[in-house]
Design an enzyme around this catalytic site. Structure first.
Site, PDB file in Angstrom:
ATOM      1  N   ILE A 189       0.842  -1.201   0.000  1.00 19.83           N
ATOM      2  CA  ILE A 189       0.000   0.000   0.000  1.00 19.83           C
ATOM      3  C   ILE A 189       0.876   1.249   0.000  1.00 19.83           C
ATOM      4  O   ILE A 189       1.754   1.402   0.853  1.00 19.83           O
ATOM      5  CB  ILE A 189      -0.928   0.027   1.231  1.00 19.83           C
ATOM      6  CG1 ILE A 189      -1.794  -1.236   1.264  1.00 19.83           C
ATOM      7  CG2 ILE A 189      -1.812   1.271   1.221  1.00 19.83           C
ATOM      8  CD1 ILE A 189      -2.637  -1.363   2.516  1.00 19.83           C
ATOM      9  N   GLY A 228       8.714   3.689   1.805  1.00 22.23           N
ATOM     10  CA  GLY A 228       7.928   3.040   2.848  1.00 22.23           C
ATOM     11  C   GLY A 228       6.443   3.264   2.726  1.00 22.23           C
ATOM     12  O   GLY A 228       5.960   3.976   1.863  1.00 22.23           O
ATOM     13  N   SER A 229       5.685   2.630   3.588  1.00 22.39           N
ATOM     14  CA  SER A 229       4.239   2.781   3.677  1.00 22.39           C
ATOM     15  C   SER A 229       3.690   1.626   4.494  1.00 22.39           C
ATOM     16  O   SER A 229       3.961   1.548   5.683  1.00 22.39           O
ATOM     17  CB  SER A 229       3.584   2.842   2.307  1.00 22.39           C
ATOM     18  OG  SER A 229       2.224   3.209   2.464  1.00 22.39           O
ATOM     19  N   ARG A 230       2.953   0.696   3.848  1.00 26.05           N
ATOM     20  CA  ARG A 230       2.339  -0.385   4.615  1.00 26.05           C
ATOM     21  C   ARG A 230       2.241  -1.642   3.771  1.00 26.05           C
ATOM     22  O   ARG A 230       2.023  -1.577   2.558  1.00 26.05           O
ATOM     23  CB  ARG A 230       0.944   0.027   5.077  1.00 26.05           C
ATOM     24  CG  ARG A 230       0.420  -0.811   6.228  1.00 26.05           C
ATOM     25  CD  ARG A 230      -0.915  -0.285   6.688  1.00 26.05           C
ATOM     26  NE  ARG A 230      -2.018  -1.076   6.158  1.00 26.05           N
ATOM     27  CZ  ARG A 230      -3.289  -0.687   6.184  1.00 26.05           C
ATOM     28  NH1 ARG A 230      -3.613   0.490   6.668  1.00 26.05           N
ATOM     29  NH2 ARG A 230      -4.232  -1.458   5.717  1.00 26.05           N
TER      30      ARG A 230
END
Length: 218
Positions: free
Chosen positions: A157, A187-189
């Site tokens: 995500i 980055g993120s999820r």
């Protein structure tokens, strides 16, 4: 010190390769730093640019590091470096483990199990921060793997900063557990869905290391 933290400690630029998909961000930054440093002695403007440009280039090298990992033995291992943000039972009996990736984490994601990539689907969406509940509607890439545990779904995500997901593998690719499968820039999820009956071994707030931290319990 737990094994996952030890492995994270060893992640450095020494002996690490750079992530595939980093070049659109990395090359211009490094080129600007190199050019400004070369001209710094003759130009005040270049000298003023050299310091922030060099710092930014060093940051990019750190952000896009891709260290080698000794892959942990276990049924399901973490696909991402980060912190477990939530563990949520799903309506179909599966359990979703959401891992939040900060800009300081390694951004390369890895296969949680050995198997075959049965689908890789890019879904357009927004770019709200990954810790926001609405991030489930963000731009994402949905992976499905045919494994010994059946179908395993994993979702990369994008977030407010991470606006580009780079899948490394096409549908039909056979993967070993811990193989590199894609990159989320900055980055993120990453969400991993465990099949019904698989017990989660991690806790909310726990740090994870891709390829090292085991997600399930025997």
């Amino acid at each position: 010190m737990p094994h996952s933290q030890t492995s994270a400690h060893r992640d450095s630029l020494v002996g690490a390769r750079l992530a595939r998909g980093a070049s659109p961000w990395l090359l211009p930054t490094v080129a600007t730093a190199a050019l400004s440093l070369a001209r710094a002695r003759r130009s005040g403007v270049a000298k003023a640019v050299a310091v922030p440009a060099t710092a930014l280039a060093a940051g990019m090298l750190w952000f896009f590091r891709d260290p080698e990992r000794e892959i942990t033995q276990g049924r399901v291992i973490s696909p991402a470096d980060g912190v477990v943000q939530s563990i949520m039972p799903w309506k179909d009996g599966r359990t979703r483990v959401a891992i939040f990736m900060s800009p300081l984490n390694v951004h390369v994601n890895r296969a949680p199990l050995a198997g075959t990539v049965t689908s890789v689907e890019h879904i357009p969406g927004g770019f709200v921060p990954a810790f926001n509940k609405e991030s489930e509607n963000n731009e994402r890439v949905v992976w499905h793997f045919d494994t010994e545990l059946g179908d395993i779904e994993m979702i990369q995500i994008a977030g407010a900063v991470a606006r580009r997901i780079v899948p490394y593998l096409p549908e039909g690719t056979k993967v070993e557990q811990g193989d590199r499968i894609g990159l989320i820039r900055f980055g993120s999820r990453v969400d991993l869905y465990l099949p019904e009956g698989v017990e989660v071994a991690v806790e909310v707030g726990q740090k994870t290391v891709a390829g090292v931290t085991r997600i399930d319990r025997d």
